[in-house]
Design a protein around this motif. Structure first.
Motif, PDB file in Angstrom:
ATOM      1  N   LEU A   1       0.476  -0.982   0.124  1.00 53.10           N
ATOM      2  CA  LEU A   1      -0.091   0.168   0.422  1.00 53.10           C
ATOM      3  C   LEU A   1       0.236   1.416  -0.172  1.00 53.10           C
ATOM      4  N   GLY A   2       1.952   0.919   0.774  1.00 52.87           N
ATOM      5  CA  GLY A   2       2.947   2.284   0.309  1.00 52.87           C
ATOM      6  C   GLY A   2       3.541   1.852   1.436  1.00 52.87           C
ATOM      7  N   GLU A   3       4.851   2.961   0.990  1.00 49.28           N
ATOM      8  CA  GLU A   3       6.290   2.821   0.872  1.00 49.28           C
ATOM      9  C   GLU A   3       7.302   4.136   1.496  1.00 49.28           C
ATOM     10  N   GLY A   4       7.715   4.169   2.715  1.00 56.30           N
ATOM     11  CA  GLY A   4       7.891   5.462   2.937  1.00 56.30           C
ATOM     12  C   GLY A   4       9.714   4.861   3.919  1.00 56.30           C
TER      13      GLY A   4
ATOM     14  N   LYS B   1       2.343  -2.278   8.642  1.00 49.06           N
ATOM     15  CA  LYS B   1       3.850  -1.889   8.313  1.00 49.06           C
ATOM     16  C   LYS B   1       5.303  -2.142   9.360  1.00 49.06           C
TER      17      LYS B   1
ATOM     18  N   ALA C   1      -6.771   5.511  12.603  1.00 45.29           N
ATOM     19  CA  ALA C   1      -6.948   4.216  12.330  1.00 45.29           C
ATOM     20  C   ALA C   1      -7.088   2.855  13.479  1.00 45.29           C
TER      21      ALA C   1
ATOM     22  N   TRP D   1      -2.809  -3.632  12.449  1.00 50.69           N
ATOM     23  CA  TRP D   1      -4.199  -1.866  12.096  1.00 50.69           C
ATOM     24  C   TRP D   1      -5.029  -2.556  11.028  1.00 50.69           C
ATOM     25  N   ARG D   2      -6.279  -2.013  11.617  1.00 52.75           N
ATOM     26  CA  ARG D   2      -8.064  -2.793  10.896  1.00 52.75           C
ATOM     27  C   ARG D   2      -7.797  -1.594   9.346  1.00 52.75           C
ATOM     28  N   PHE D   3      -8.016  -2.610   8.508  1.00 55.93           N
ATOM     29  CA  PHE D   3      -7.557  -2.419   7.181  1.00 55.93           C
ATOM     30  C   PHE D   3      -9.076  -1.416   7.388  1.00 55.93           C
ATOM     31  N   GLU D   4      -9.053   0.431   7.134  1.00 52.40           N
ATOM     32  CA  GLU D   4      -9.944   0.891   7.428  1.00 52.40           C
ATOM     33  C   GLU D   4     -10.796   1.470   6.027  1.00 52.40           C
ATOM     34  N   GLY D   5     -10.107   1.180   4.888  1.00 53.94           N
ATOM     35  CA  GLY D   5     -10.797   1.592   3.510  1.00 53.94           C
ATOM     36  C   GLY D   5      -9.274   1.737   2.525  1.00 53.94           C
TER      37      GLY D   5
ATOM     38  N   GLN E   1      -2.712  12.871   1.978  1.00 51.53           N
ATOM     39  CA  GLN E   1      -1.940  11.316   2.220  1.00 51.53           C
ATOM     40  C   GLN E   1      -2.095  10.650   4.109  1.00 51.53           C
ATOM     41  N   ASN E   2      -2.396  11.286   4.759  1.00 55.15           N
ATOM     42  CA  ASN E   2      -2.326  10.739   6.383  1.00 55.15           C
ATOM     43  C   ASN E   2      -3.811  10.774   6.951  1.00 55.15           C
TER      44      ASN E   2
ATOM     45  N   ILE F   1      -7.075   8.932   6.463  1.00 58.67           N
ATOM     46  CA  ILE F   1      -8.226   7.569   5.343  1.00 58.67           C
ATOM     47  C   ILE F   1      -9.406   7.811   5.858  1.00 58.67           C
TER      48      ILE F   1
ATOM     49  N   ILE G   1      -4.212   8.829   9.883  1.00 62.45           N
ATOM     50  CA  ILE G   1      -3.359   7.380  10.096  1.00 62.45           C
ATOM     51  C   ILE G   1      -1.582   7.933  10.720  1.00 62.45           C
ATOM     52  N   ASP G   2      -0.795   7.269  10.643  1.00 66.87           N
ATOM     53  CA  ASP G   2       0.553   7.034  10.419  1.00 66.87           C
ATOM     54  C   ASP G   2       1.510   7.691  11.715  1.00 66.87           C
TER      55      ASP G   2
HETATM   56  P1  ADP Z   1       3.618   6.084   5.174  1.00 67.13           P
HETATM   57  O1  ADP Z   1       3.604   7.020   5.310  1.00 67.13           O
HETATM   58  O2  ADP Z   1       5.217   5.697   6.154  1.00 67.13           O
HETATM   59  O3  ADP Z   1       4.534   4.798   3.690  1.00 67.13           O
HETATM   60  P2  ADP Z   1       1.233   5.183   6.448  1.00 67.13           P
HETATM   61  O4  ADP Z   1       0.997   5.025   7.999  1.00 67.13           O
HETATM   62  O5  ADP Z   1       0.746   6.855   6.270  1.00 67.13           O
HETATM   63  O6  ADP Z   1       2.908   4.905   5.865  1.00 67.13           O
HETATM   64  O7  ADP Z   1       0.399   4.353   5.413  1.00 67.13           O
HETATM   65  C1  ADP Z   1       0.825   3.860   4.036  1.00 67.13           C
HETATM   66  C2  ADP Z   1      -0.593   3.801   2.825  1.00 67.13           C
HETATM   67  O8  ADP Z   1      -1.103   2.921   3.424  1.00 67.13           O
HETATM   68  C3  ADP Z   1      -1.822   5.104   4.164  1.00 67.13           C
HETATM   69  O9  ADP Z   1      -1.176   6.722   2.861  1.00 67.13           O
HETATM   70  C4  ADP Z   1      -2.434   4.462   3.075  1.00 67.13           C
HETATM   71  O10 ADP Z   1      -3.123   4.894   1.829  1.00 67.13           O
HETATM   72  C5  ADP Z   1      -2.024   2.930   3.949  1.00 67.13           C
HETATM   73  N1  ADP Z   1      -2.970   2.918   5.012  1.00 67.13           N
HETATM   74  C6  ADP Z   1      -2.248   3.054   6.336  1.00 67.13           C
HETATM   75  N2  ADP Z   1      -3.170   2.468   7.192  1.00 67.13           N
HETATM   76  C7  ADP Z   1      -4.289   1.901   6.995  1.00 67.13           C
HETATM   77  C8  ADP Z   1      -5.584   0.830   7.281  1.00 67.13           C
HETATM   78  N3  ADP Z   1      -5.245   0.932   8.727  1.00 67.13           N
HETATM   79  N4  ADP Z   1      -6.333   1.063   6.444  1.00 67.13           N
HETATM   80  C9  ADP Z   1      -6.164   1.268   5.130  1.00 67.13           C
HETATM   81  N5  ADP Z   1      -5.085   1.614   4.557  1.00 67.13           N
HETATM   82  C10 ADP Z   1      -3.857   2.429   5.172  1.00 67.13           C
END
Ligand code: ADP
Ligand code: MG
Length: 353
Positions: free
Chosen positions: A28-31, A56, A81, A102-106, A172-173, A175, A186-187
């Protein structure tokens, strides 16, 4: 009972997990500090193809992010979240990794939604199930943006009342939680850092310059050096009142408000340009408006028109959030009580949520 004892008991009765319990799905993402996947439980393969959890794998800041999420779970669960579990996964090959679940929120963040030409109507379809009484146009868009802003500020107020400053508030943070049909934050990866370091000097890598308030230090450098975490994460009310570190997040939320009101600012590149202009105006939104309005195109003019509705109450709120001096910015709690949110139409919307 001691808070830490309660936390311990609570944790004892919650299911615990380990690495092998999860089946990895889509990334879903990579930071810079971790990778995020959609996952499901191996024992309980979900009937759906995709998992109903999010993982994560975090490096350095994982420990504090777990601590933050545990705290949010107990103190202001609806703000963020839904956190399930976090643990340290020791690995000789890759070094230690923190796993956070976490629970997948959407599927969608506010950022995704804002990239659509339909915005804010695409959000309306998600948060309101009744047909709007207003025709499509500025007033209706304003009402949708009001609802989004109220939800963001509500979540932020929850965090701040708990003593947490997020420091990375951006679309982006944020949701959209399909379960609660509202926006959640989130985040919490950057939330911790300011309380950890001596003098609370923020790590520049953790700050997103597009949404960061101009102050370099969110706590005065005169502040006695911070105790080590996790004690440091609970700032004393006195230090809080002295420094008002929460106003950093209010500034970022103000920029999101601005971005939503001006379609031309929906992308991050346009926001960078705006930040340059604002800096040239010494972070004075009124001066910025004076400088751009005379030669504004139709998109910019439309944004001002939206904020000028109802005697300019939206513009008033925006300018109380985006101010150079943290001390002069409104708090999230006070913003929620601002007359911008105080209209009859909005009351109806809030009942519908
Ligand atoms: P980072 O920004 O450090 O990569 P994040 O915690 O912002 O990490 O998560 C990255 C991405 O993953 C978010 O932008 C979102 O799209 C997705 N994501 C994170 N947490 C959730 C969640 N609980 N439910 C659904 N999607 C999530
Ligand atoms: Mg993020």
């Amino acid at each position: 009972f001691d808070m830490f004892f309660l936390a311990f008991v609570e944790r004892l009765f919650r299911p615990s997990f380990r690495k092998d319990d999860f089946v990895l799905g889509k990334k879903l993402g990579e930071g810079a500090f971790g990778v995020v996947y959609r996952v499901s439980l191996a024992k309980k393969p979900s009937s759906k193809r995709e998992g109903d959890l999010v993982l994560k794998k975090a490096t350095e800041y994982g420990a504090v992010e777990i601590w933050m999420n545990e705290r949010v779970r107990r103190a202001c669960a609806n703000s963020c979240a839904d956190f399930v579990y976090g643990f340290l996964e020791r690995s000789s090959k890759k070094g230690d990794e923190y796993w956070l679940i976490w629970r997948f929120e959407g599927e969608t963040t506010l950022y995704d939604l804002m990239q659509s030409k339909e915005f804010p109507y695409n959000v309306e379809a998600m948060i309101l199930n009744e047909v709007q009484d207003l025709p499509k146009g500025l007033e209706r868009e304003n009402r949708i943006i009001q609802t989004i802003m109220r939800q963001i500020l509500f979540a932020l107020d929850g965090l701040h009342s708990t003593g947490i400053v997020h420091r990375d508030i951006k679309p982006q943070n944020i949701i959209f939680s399909e379960g609660s049909q509202s926006f959640k934050i989130i985040d919490l990866g950057a939330a911790a850092d300011l309380r950890v370091g001596i003098n609370y000097i923020p790590n520049e890598f953790l700050l997103d310059p597009r949404y960061a308030a101009p102050e370099q230090y969110i706590m005065s450098t005169q502040t006695p050096s911070a105790p080590s975490p996790p004690v440091a994460t609970i700032l004393s009310p006195v230090l809080w009142q002295m420094n008002l570190p929460d106003r950093f997040d209010v500034y970022s939320a103000g920029l999101i408000f601005l971005q939503m009101a001006f379609p031309g600012l929906h992308t991050d590149n346009s926001l960078i340009q705006f930040n340059r202009q604002l800096k040239r105006c010494d972070y004075d939104l009124v001066a910025w408006r004076k400088s751009v309005e005379p030669r504004a195109g139709p998109e910019l003019r439309r944004g001002f028109e939206l904020l000028d509705l109802d005697g300019g109450i939206g513009w008033e709120l925006l300018t109380s959030m985006v101010r150079y001096k943290a001390r002069q910015r409104i708090s999230a709690k006070a913003a929620l009580a601002h007359p911008y949110f105080d209209r009859e139409g909005l009351l109806v919307l809030s009942f519908m949520q």
